[in-house]
Design a protein around this motif. Structure first.
Motif, PDB file in Angstrom:
ATOM      1  N   GLU A 256      29.601  63.156  62.406  1.00  9.41           N
ATOM      2  CA  GLU A 256      29.047  62.123  61.543  1.00  9.41           C
ATOM      3  C   GLU A 256      29.776  60.794  61.786  1.00  9.41           C
ATOM      4  OE1 GLU A 256      26.440  62.468  59.943  1.00  9.41           O
ATOM      5  OE2 GLU A 256      26.203  64.576  59.443  1.00  9.41           O
ATOM      6  N   PRO A 257      29.095  59.672  61.557  1.00  8.11           N
ATOM      7  CA  PRO A 257      27.753  59.533  60.990  1.00  8.11           C
ATOM      8  C   PRO A 257      26.622  59.621  62.022  1.00  8.11           C
ATOM      9  CG  PRO A 257      28.700  57.370  61.296  1.00  8.11           C
ATOM     10  CD  PRO A 257      29.766  58.345  61.722  1.00  8.11           C
ATOM     11  N   SER A 260      23.619  62.496  61.425  1.00  9.36           N
ATOM     12  CA  SER A 260      22.591  62.217  60.416  1.00  9.36           C
ATOM     13  C   SER A 260      21.831  60.934  60.726  1.00  9.36           C
ATOM     14  CB  SER A 260      23.246  62.118  59.035  1.00  9.36           C
ATOM     15  OG  SER A 260      23.851  63.340  58.674  1.00  9.36           O
TER      16      SER A 260
END
Length: 380
Positions: A256-257, A260
């Motif tokens: 992440e990020p 996502s």
């Protein structure tokens, strides 16, 4: 006619295609000339500077030729039967590093590489009727860099295509030896420092020129290039590459990020922020099995490819142990006016700004914990 004859041996598998990229791998002089030109340009840029492009082109053409003149240095390859290894026989960590060489469809044959341990002869010589002692010395310098820091062919910046000298017909005076002398990471650290000092001195005795930071292209200058030897030995190249391959996979997997951010974007949402993983090079293909293998391809808005600024190299020591050498170039990821472009499975392409390049630094610190601390090559 002066010439340099060197027996080289592959340290790691070499993906070097011929006229058919997915056919049998081939040893080609043109491929060697291209990678030697890259390392010479990196060396010249670190001494002459990265903005004086006219002088750089002239200095490079004086060794490997240009559009208006043939190269004064002839590159030839002599080899016997070539042994190959299919991609499917590589260890998991190595397969991760070399993943673009695997089979993506049933219609494509499996890629093969020239096996580690394959020997062949490289000959650098003056072109008939031309006296080119300086050019031959600079070609030697490029070969030293290739055999200590770089690689050849596809996935060369991920550890593939490493070659090393095993026999040299005649050592050129005042230049570092092509054959690795070190028997430990600490000795290799010193050998790399001393070798770089000598190579830079044959280009200019006036010391390094000022360079932009980040530099305009990959250059060997202490301000925009860092070199490390990982302070651990391995019993084989397989063990070395598998270790760093698994470490990279664990570091980047679903990180992440980015995970996502891109997952939402391939379904049609806008990118919320730059994709940090672009720091490792472009293009990047993101697969989402949970979305029915939906994927997105990240690249520059004007350039499809950008080689990774991090070069992973396996070096075989004189005692037949193996170590990892890392070279990081602090060069522009893409031209300042260019953006990242994500081609999505759903919806049109999406643009985003360039990321901070700190992700590679975070990965290197992770290696200090997972493999061993790094020894920085300084003072060159």
């Amino acid at each position: 006619m002066a010439q340099l004859e060197v027996r080289l041996e592959t340290v790691t598998p070499l993906f070097l295609g011929g006229s058919d990229p997915r056919g049998a791998p081939e040893l080609r002089a043109a491929s060697f000339r291209g990678v030697l030109r890259f390392w010479l340009r990196a060396l010249l840029g670190g001494v002459l500077g990265d903005r004086n492009l006219d002088d750089l082109r002239k200095a490079e053409a004086a060794v490997f030729g240009g559009t208006d003149a043939a190269s004064p240095v002839v590159v030839r390859i002599q080899s016997q039967a070539i042994r190959t290894i299919p991609f499917s026989q590589l260890a998991p960590g190595i397969a991760y590093l070399f993943f673009t060489k695997q089979v993506f469809t049933k219609q494509e044959p499996e890629r093969s590489a020239i096996q580690a341990g394959t020997s062949f002869q490289l000959i650098l010589s003056e072109r008939a009727g031309i006296s080119a002692e300086t050019a031959l010395h600079r070609a030697y310098a490029a070969l030293w860099l290739l055999t200590h820091l770089g690689g050849l062919g596809a996935r060369a910046r991920r550890g593939a295509g490493g070659v090393q000298a095993t026999q040299v017909q005649e050592q050129l005076k005042d230049l570092p030896p092509l054959i690795v002398q070190a028997t430990s990471p600490e000795q290799l650290q010193k050998e790399l420092r001393d070798g770089l000092q000598k190579l830079r001195s044959i280009i200019s005795s006036q010391g390094p020129a000022k360079v932009s930071n980040p530099s305009a292209f990959d250059i060997l200058h202490p301000d925009v290039c860092k070199i490390w030897v990982i302070n651990r030995t391995f019993d084989s190249w397989v063990e070395a590459l598998d270790a760093i391959g698994q470490a990279m996979q664990q570091f980047r997997n679903r990180r992440e990020p980015d995970y996502s951010n891109v997952k939402s974007a391939v379904q049609g949402a806008p990118l919320k922020r730059p994709v940090e993983r672009a720091a490792f090079g472009l293009p990047i293909v993101f697969y989402y099995h949970s979305l029915g293998n939906l994927r997105g391809t990240l690249k520059g808005s004007n350039h499809d490819r950008r080689a990774s600024p991090l070069v992973i190299r396996v070096v075989r020591l004189a005692n037949n142990q193996f170590v990892l050498v890392l070279t990081q170039f602090y060069a522009e990821l893409l031209p300042p006016s260019e953006l990242l472009l994500l081609e999505r499975g759903r919806g049109g392409p999406m643009k985003a700004g360039l990321p901070d390049l700190g992700l590679i630094d975070a990965f290197l610190k992770d290696l200090d914990q997972k493999i061993a601390p790094r020894l920085e090559v300084t003072g060159w």
